[in-house]
Scaffold this active site. Structure first.
Site, PDB file in Angstrom:
ATOM      1  CG  LEU A  12      -1.772   1.248   1.418  1.00 20.27           C
ATOM      2  CD1 LEU A  12      -2.663   1.513   0.205  1.00 20.27           C
ATOM      3  CD2 LEU A  12      -2.626   1.140   2.685  1.00 20.27           C
ATOM      4  CG  ASP A 102     -10.296 -10.089   5.275  1.00 22.40           C
ATOM      5  OD1 ASP A 102      -9.165  -9.658   5.559  1.00 22.40           O
ATOM      6  OD2 ASP A 102     -10.465 -11.090   4.556  1.00 22.40           O
ATOM      7  CE1 TYR A 125      -2.237  -8.458   9.821  1.00 21.49           C
ATOM      8  CE2 TYR A 125      -4.228  -9.624   9.145  1.00 21.49           C
ATOM      9  CZ  TYR A 125      -3.348  -8.577   8.991  1.00 21.49           C
ATOM     10  OH  TYR A 125      -3.569  -7.628   8.020  1.00 21.49           O
ATOM     11  CD1 TRP A 150      -8.646 -12.133   1.385  1.00 25.59           C
ATOM     12  CD2 TRP A 150      -9.088 -13.171  -0.534  1.00 25.59           C
ATOM     13  NE1 TRP A 150      -9.362 -13.270   1.678  1.00 25.59           N
ATOM     14  CE2 TRP A 150      -9.653 -13.926   0.525  1.00 25.59           C
ATOM     15  CE3 TRP A 150      -9.269 -13.630  -1.845  1.00 25.59           C
ATOM     16  CZ2 TRP A 150     -10.364 -15.106   0.299  1.00 25.59           C
ATOM     17  CZ3 TRP A 150      -9.977 -14.809  -2.058  1.00 25.59           C
ATOM     18  CH2 TRP A 150     -10.504 -15.530  -0.997  1.00 25.59           C
TER      19      TRP A 150
END
Ligand SMILES: NC(=O)c1ccc[n+]([C@@H]2O[C@H](COP(=O)([O-])OP(=O)(O)OC[C@H]3O[C@@H](n4cnc5c(N)ncnc54)[C@H](OP(=O)(O)O)[C@@H]3O)[C@@H](O)[C@H]2O)c1
Length: 291
Positions: A12, A102, A125, A150
């Site tokens: 990112l 998620d 996590y 994902w």
């Protein structure tokens, strides 16, 4: 606007630097040496020196399986760090855009998760990321938390790169077909964050809180692999599509339990004027960059 970015070498982080290139924003991007988000002194000194208008946290401990053996390390980066950034953002009265996952959900749902749904992470996590969300929300009112899933890109290691490697090494590849989620191109996520920054700069009203940002059409890892192989063959990134076997989660045990169904509803994104991306288009773009 002065934007401070953490985790600049991650998927990112790198995509965010790319999308900022043709904008008028001033970007101050840090890796974990220049700004270790778990180091209270460094966080204080960098943020107070740079006086950003907004903070984007792309730093995270993302080794899902390793986290089971290193909970302290995972919590330091995923919970303590975001809390420290949030504290300094609140002091300067500036927003913090933070990214979560998620994996805060248990995957027992039968329809897409809403941001307000009950969380129940199944591993360290996910639990550390949930603690990070809570640390941000409690300290910094002006926060946008984007839960994503994902993540893939042309950068770093990810599922797309792994599938390309396996396709070039093997004739048969086995991929789990009973876990469902939404692939997300990090470049699309970066663009969405830029849109939020732009809206903030323009003084448009932003509803602070948690949002889900992920690719548009749910699939399984097996379905994702099938799309990767088909497109990679068209792009000549692989010579031949391998035979793709569908296997169950039980046949591919991992140290950390993955949610079976981690499809997230992207409906609430409308509130911040951001569109959910097509992961298929994102995949085509990534593969074209890897040729
Ligand atoms: N990857 C996924 O599939 C996925 C799925 C759902 C959600 N997410 C979330 O999406 C966000 C972006 O993920 P990503 O895939 O871009 O992650 P990534 O590629 O693993 O990058 C994470 C970056 O964080 C940096 N970092 C680690 N510890 C740090 C510290 N203490 N201080 C500052 N930087 C530190 C790392 O730098 P070093 O290499 O120097 O340590 C790395 O460059 C994260 O919040 C992640 O939890 C990711």
């Amino acid at each position: 606007m002065r934007i401070l970015l953490t985790g600049k070498n991650g998927q990112l982080g790198r995509c965010f630097q790319d999308v900022l290139k043709n904008t008028s924003h001033e970007l101050f991007a840090y890796d974990s040496t220049g700004l270790n988000i778990s180091d209270a002194q460094q966080v204080k000194s960098v943020i107070h020196t740079m006086q950003p208008d907004i903070i984007v946290n792309a730093a995270a401990y993302t080794a899902v399986d390793k986290a089971e053996k290193e909970p302290e390390a995972a919590y330091l980066v995923n919970a303590t760090g975001p809390g420290l950034l949030a504290k300094r953002a609140a002091e300067l009265n500036i927003p913090l855009i933070h990214v979560s996952t998620d994996y805060v959900f248990d995957g027992e749902a039968v329809e897409p998760y809403l941001p307000t749904d009950i969380t129940n992470p199944q591993g360290i996590y996910g639990a550390s990321k949930l603690a990070g969300e809570q640390a941000v929300a409690v300290v910094c009112k002006h926060h946008i938390i984007l839960r994503t899933s994902w993540v893939f890109s042309e950068y770093g290691n990810n599922f797309v790169k792994t599938m390309l490697r396996l396709a070039n090494e093997r004739t048969h590849v086995s991929v789990v077909s009973d876990q469902y989620g939404c692939p997300t191109y990090a470049g699309d996520l970066a663009h969405a964050i830029l849109q939020i920054c732009d809206q903030y700069e323009q003084g448009k009203p932003l509803v602070w809180g948690i949002y889900h940002y992920c690719g548009d059409i749910p699939t399984s890892w097996h379905g994702f692999a099938r799309a990767i192989f088909a497109k990679a063959k068209d792009n000549r990134l692989i010579v031949k599509q391998p035979h793709l076997n569908a296997i169950s989660t039980d046949e591919y045990p991992t140290p950390a339990k993955r949610p079976e169904y981690s499809v997230m509803s992207i409906y609430s994104l409308n509130a911040i004027g951001v569109q959910a991306p097509s992961w298929s288009a994102g995949l085509s773009l990534v593969l074209s960059k890897l040729v």
